[in-house]
Design a protein around this motif. Structure first.
Motif, short mmCIF file in Angstrom:
data_model
loop_
_atom_site.label_atom_id
_atom_site.label_comp_id
_atom_site.label_asym_id
_atom_site.label_seq_id
_atom_site.Cartn_x
_atom_site.Cartn_y
_atom_site.Cartn_z
N ASP A 17 0.83 -1.20 0.00
CA ASP A 17 0.00 0.00 0.00
C ASP A 17 0.87 1.26 0.00
O ASP A 17 1.83 1.35 0.77
CB ASP A 17 -0.88 0.04 1.27
N THR A 18 0.51 2.20 -0.84
CA THR A 18 1.17 3.51 -0.82
C THR A 18 0.58 4.33 0.32
O THR A 18 -0.64 4.36 0.51
CB THR A 18 0.96 4.23 -2.17
N ILE A 19 1.46 4.95 1.07
CA ILE A 19 1.02 5.85 2.14
C ILE A 19 1.15 7.27 1.60
O ILE A 19 2.21 7.66 1.14
CB ILE A 19 1.94 5.70 3.40
N GLY A 29 -3.87 5.55 3.96
CA GLY A 29 -3.40 4.24 3.51
C GLY A 29 -2.69 3.43 4.58
O GLY A 29 -2.25 2.32 4.30
N GLY A 30 -2.61 3.97 5.79
CA GLY A 30 -2.01 3.21 6.89
C GLY A 30 -3.08 2.59 7.77
O GLY A 30 -4.18 2.28 7.30
N LEU A 202 -2.91 2.43 -4.23
CA LEU A 202 -3.25 3.78 -3.76
C LEU A 202 -4.33 3.74 -2.68
O LEU A 202 -5.19 2.86 -2.70
CB LEU A 202 -3.74 4.64 -4.93
N PRO A 203 -4.33 4.70 -1.75
CA PRO A 203 -5.40 4.77 -0.74
C PRO A 203 -6.75 5.07 -1.40
O PRO A 203 -6.81 5.73 -2.44
CB PRO A 203 -4.99 5.94 0.16
N GLY A 229 -13.39 -1.56 3.88
CA GLY A 229 -11.95 -1.37 3.70
C GLY A 229 -11.50 0.01 3.26
O GLY A 229 -10.33 0.20 2.91
N ALA A 230 -12.40 0.99 3.29
CA ALA A 230 -12.00 2.34 2.89
C ALA A 230 -10.98 2.91 3.89
O ALA A 230 -11.02 2.60 5.08
CB ALA A 230 -13.22 3.26 2.82
N ASP A 231 -10.09 3.74 3.37
CA ASP A 231 -9.03 4.34 4.19
C ASP A 231 -9.43 5.68 4.78
O ASP A 231 -8.64 6.31 5.48
CB ASP A 231 -7.76 4.53 3.34
N GLY A 232 -10.64 6.13 4.45
CA GLY A 232 -11.06 7.43 4.98
C GLY A 232 -12.42 7.80 4.44
O GLY A 232 -13.01 7.10 3.60
N LEU A 233 -12.92 8.94 4.95
CA LEU A 233 -14.23 9.45 4.54
C LEU A 233 -14.10 10.96 4.34
O LEU A 233 -13.31 11.62 5.03
CB LEU A 233 -15.26 9.20 5.65
N ILE A 234 -14.90 11.50 3.42
CA ILE A 234 -14.99 12.95 3.28
C ILE A 234 -16.46 13.31 3.40
O ILE A 234 -17.29 12.84 2.60
CB ILE A 234 -14.32 13.45 1.97
#
Ligand code: PEP
Ligand code: MN
Length: 274
Positions: A17-19, A29-30, A202-203, A229-234
């Protein structure tokens, strides 16, 4: 002849995974799930600073706010432009939250690069190849949203444009696609999350606001996105959604956002994320 894709996980065996680092503190991505929150549009100083402080208190780690807005109607609010960028920079100073804002075209890119920490490409610009190539030449990370009628493969090719031009710091965003369904503004493609996590290093984050269009669905869709498995939310947050100059119906009040964060955190913990 097949060209190896920079975006692809398979381009090197087991490419990890790219951070993507944004500002000093935030990493996509972490282990941690990144929570980006703020108004659809920056509407004024008091409102932006108020939202920024309140989303930070609720657990957001980045601030969003549109300065140049891609509106369907040319008569709708188009954003405060340069003034909004100055206010975003002030809100970052006041709260420590890095800021993300949308880049509408190449002409305003240098101005936005000077103010923002993360450069958003909106759904309507996902295949603006001149803009993508230019973003490849800047030294700031890029948040690339999926076009409303774009396939996963087209999203990956759009990211490839940025990477092929020299910028590997790209975060992808599933924000719903257009389908026959009208109960929600768009249809969140939840399956795109594991597909993207498999196809690319990519994240990947999710936008529950534009995918549902209605504030009452945001929390459940957010929980599903993290579980998938999402790396974040907006997430769009506005102190007075009824009076918002854009996207009020899908904006959470700060107190509803705070409540949603508590429930999202429980799901994150259940799937081993912070
Ligand atoms: C936005 O983030 O306010 C926006 C316009 O998003 P999208 O490009 O996904 O419609
Ligand atoms: Mn919006």
């Amino acid at each position: 002849m097949s060209v190896p894709m920079l975006v692809s996980r398979a381009s090197e065996p087991h490419r990890p995974d790219t951070i993507v680092r944004v500002g000093e503190q935030v990493t996509f991505g972490g282990d941690s799930v990144v929570l980006i929150a703020g108004p659809c549009s920056v509407e004024g100083r008091a409102m932006l600073l108020d939202v920024a402080h309140r989303v930070r208190a609720a657990g957001a780690t980045m601030l969003r706010g549109g300065a140049f807005k891609p509106r369907t109607s040319p008569y709708a609010f188009q954003g405060l432009g340069r003034r909004a960028l100055e206010l975003l920079a002030e809100a970052r100073e006041a709260t420590g939250l890095p800021v993300v804002t949308e880049v509408l075209d190449v002409r305003t890119l240098p101005l936005i690069v000077r103010h923002a920490d993360l450069l958003q490409v909106g759904a309507r610009n996902m295949q603006n190849f001149a803009l993508l190539a230019e973003l490849g030449r800047v030294k700031k990370p890029v948040l690339l949203k999926r076009g409303m009628s774009a396939t996963v493969a087209e999203l990956l090719m759009a990211a490839e444009y940025v990477m092929a031009n020299g910028n590997g710091q790209v975060i992808l965003c599933e924000r719903g696609i257009r389908t026959f369904e009208t109960a929600t503004r768009n249809t969140l493609d939840i399956g795109a999350i594991p597909v993207l996590k498999r196809e690319t290093h990519l994240p990947v984050i999710v936008d529950p606001s534009h995918s549902t269009g209605k504030n009452e669905y945001i929390e459940s869709v957010s929980r599903a996105a993290i579980a998938a498995g999402a790396d974040g939310l907006i997430i769009e947050v506005h102190p007075h959604p009824d009076e918002a100059l854009s996207d009020g119906a899908q904006s959470l009040k700060p107190e509803a956002f705070a409540e949603a964060v508590g429930n999202i955190k429980r799901v994150a913990a259940a799937v081993g994320r912070k």
